[in-house]
Enzyme design. Structure first.
Site, PDB file in Angstrom:
ATOM      1  N   HIS A  36       4.753 116.081  57.950  1.00  0.00           N
ATOM      2  CA  HIS A  36       5.388 117.249  57.970  1.00  0.00           C
ATOM      3  C   HIS A  36       6.960 117.290  56.999  1.00  0.00           C
ATOM      4  CE1 HIS A  36       3.047 118.922  60.283  1.00  0.00           C
ATOM      5  NE2 HIS A  36       2.674 118.305  61.792  1.00  0.00           N
TER       6      HIS A  36
ATOM      7  N   GLU B  61      -1.479 120.914  58.434  1.00  0.00           N
ATOM      8  CA  GLU B  61      -2.149 120.206  58.796  1.00  0.00           C
ATOM      9  C   GLU B  61      -3.435 118.742  57.891  1.00  0.00           C
ATOM     10  OE1 GLU B  61       0.498 119.619  61.771  1.00  0.00           O
ATOM     11  OE2 GLU B  61      -0.648 117.265  62.285  1.00  0.00           O
TER      12      GLU B  61
ATOM     13  N   HIS C  33       4.370 110.619  62.243  1.00  0.00           N
ATOM     14  CA  HIS C  33       3.716 111.412  61.754  1.00  0.00           C
ATOM     15  C   HIS C  33       4.357 113.369  60.896  1.00  0.00           C
ATOM     16  CE1 HIS C  33       0.852 114.839  61.969  1.00  0.00           C
ATOM     17  NE2 HIS C  33       1.474 115.334  62.579  1.00  0.00           N
TER      18      HIS C  33
ATOM     19  N   SER D 127       0.082 111.215  57.069  1.00  0.00           N
ATOM     20  CA  SER D 127       0.484 110.107  57.414  1.00  0.00           C
ATOM     21  C   SER D 127      -1.052 109.082  58.103  1.00  0.00           C
ATOM     22  CB  SER D 127       1.245 110.919  59.271  1.00  0.00           C
ATOM     23  OG  SER D 127       0.477 112.031  59.584  1.00  0.00           O
TER      24      SER D 127
END
Ligand SMILES: Cc1ccnc(-n2c(S)nc3sc(C)c(C)c3c2=O)c1
Ligand SMILES: [Fe+3]
Length: 324
Positions: A187, A227, A182, A246
């Protein structure tokens, strides 16, 4: 005199504590919500003692890490690398079609400079050095989920807390919590983009000493941008949120006609409810990172905080300015 007056302002308003310099982030080292050592009962690895021990060993390094030290390097096992390979390969194939242009610009640089590829799990030490050159963002290892306040406060210093453990091998395409897939695939790439970095730091600066209500609003804005954010590219819509980049399933779903798509507007986005354990029913679309940042600045000026803050990049510290 000025400093005393300001500390009075900060104290008299019962302003929640917030970090003033980058080394203050060390206080978060042991302050995670679900301790990294304990897994929730529904976690795919909850019944796997080998996995639990591995998690424990990795999060101990995060617990011991202090500002200025080299970031821990993890020697990943073959099984962990196989999990990574499955996730990496499947997502990498989708990026040209679904990821935003900033992501597509950075990703080859990560492959060239930080060993991003199907065969190895990149090390946060190498990535942090790369990000620092790009935008001044750096990484810190974290034991698990920080509170929204602590996590957002860190962004004010251009510091992103990154987990180093990986999801359980039994289900490579699902994780109930942030893991290195993730963080590194979702990110990291956008923290290398100057405009996204500015948006993230703006959220962080607004969170310093903010009320609990304002923290909830800023966390929701973070949720619908960093997000699960979508952005407009001409007549197209593409993904920039880490939760999308992700997760191959949600990345595809988000760009179908099924979910509702609204234009990013901080005052509306900040109060939008969202589920954590299923695909999002609503996504917000930003015109650009710069546009989102200017809209956020406008929104932040409406927050009731009895002081202003200014980040000093030379000393990596925050200056508190009175607004009498
Ligand atoms: C604003 C804020 C503060 C702390 N952590 C987060 N945060 C982030 S960055 N990524 C993820 S991926 C996932 C499955 C969850 C639950 C989750 C999460 O909670 C967000
Ligand atoms: Fe995340």
């Amino acid at each position: 005199e000025e400093e005393e007056e300001i500390s009075a302002v900060v104290n008299e308003h019962a302003v929640p504590w917030f970090p003033r310099k980058v080394s203050d982030l060390d206080t978060f080292a042991e302050k995670v919500m679900e301790m990294g050592e304990e897994l929730s009962s529904d976690h795919p690895g909850a019944k796997d003692p080998v996995y639990r021990r591995r998690r424990y060993d990795i999060v101990q390094k995060a617990k011991e890490y202090r500002t200025g030290q080299p970031l821990p390097r993890i020697e990943y096992t073959q099984e962990e690398k196989d999990t990574w390979r499955q996730v990496y390969t499947r997502l990498r194939a989708m990026y040209p079609k679904y990821a935003c242009r900033e992501f597509l610009h950075v990703f080859p640089l990560l492959e060239q400079n930080c060993a991003y590829g199907p065969d190895t799990i990149p090390q946060i030490e190498d990535i942090s050095r790369f990000l620092k050159d790009c935008t001044g963002f750096t990484l810190r290892p974290v034991m698990g989920l920080l509170t929204p306040r602590d996590f957002l406060n860190s962004l004010a210093f251009r510091v992103f807390h990154s987990t180093q453990y990986i999801r359980h091998h039994s289900d490579p395409y699902y994780t109930p919590e942030p893991d290195c897939c993730h963080e590194l695939l979702g990110h990291v790439p956008l923290f290398a983009d100057p405009n996204f970095a500015e948006l993230a730091q703006e959220i962080g600066l607004a969170s310093l000493g903010a009320s609990d209500e304002d923290i909830e609003k800023l966390a929701t804005i973070f949720w619908f941008t960093a997000e699960f954010g979508l952005c407009r590219e001409g007549t197209e819509v593409r993904a920039f949120g880490a939760g999308l980049l992700s997760s191959f399933g949600e990345l595809e779903y988000a760009l179908t006609e099924k979910p509702e798509k609204r234009t990013f507007d901080p005052s509306l986005t900040a109060v939008q409810k969202y589920p954590i354990t299923q695909y999002q029913p609503v996504y917000f679309v930003a015109d650009s990172f710069r546009d989102a940042t200017s809209k956020l600045r406008e929104f932040n000026s409406s927050m009731r905080r009895p002081f202003q803050v200014r980040y000093n990049p030379y000393t990596q510290s925050v200056e508190v300015l009175d607004t009498k």
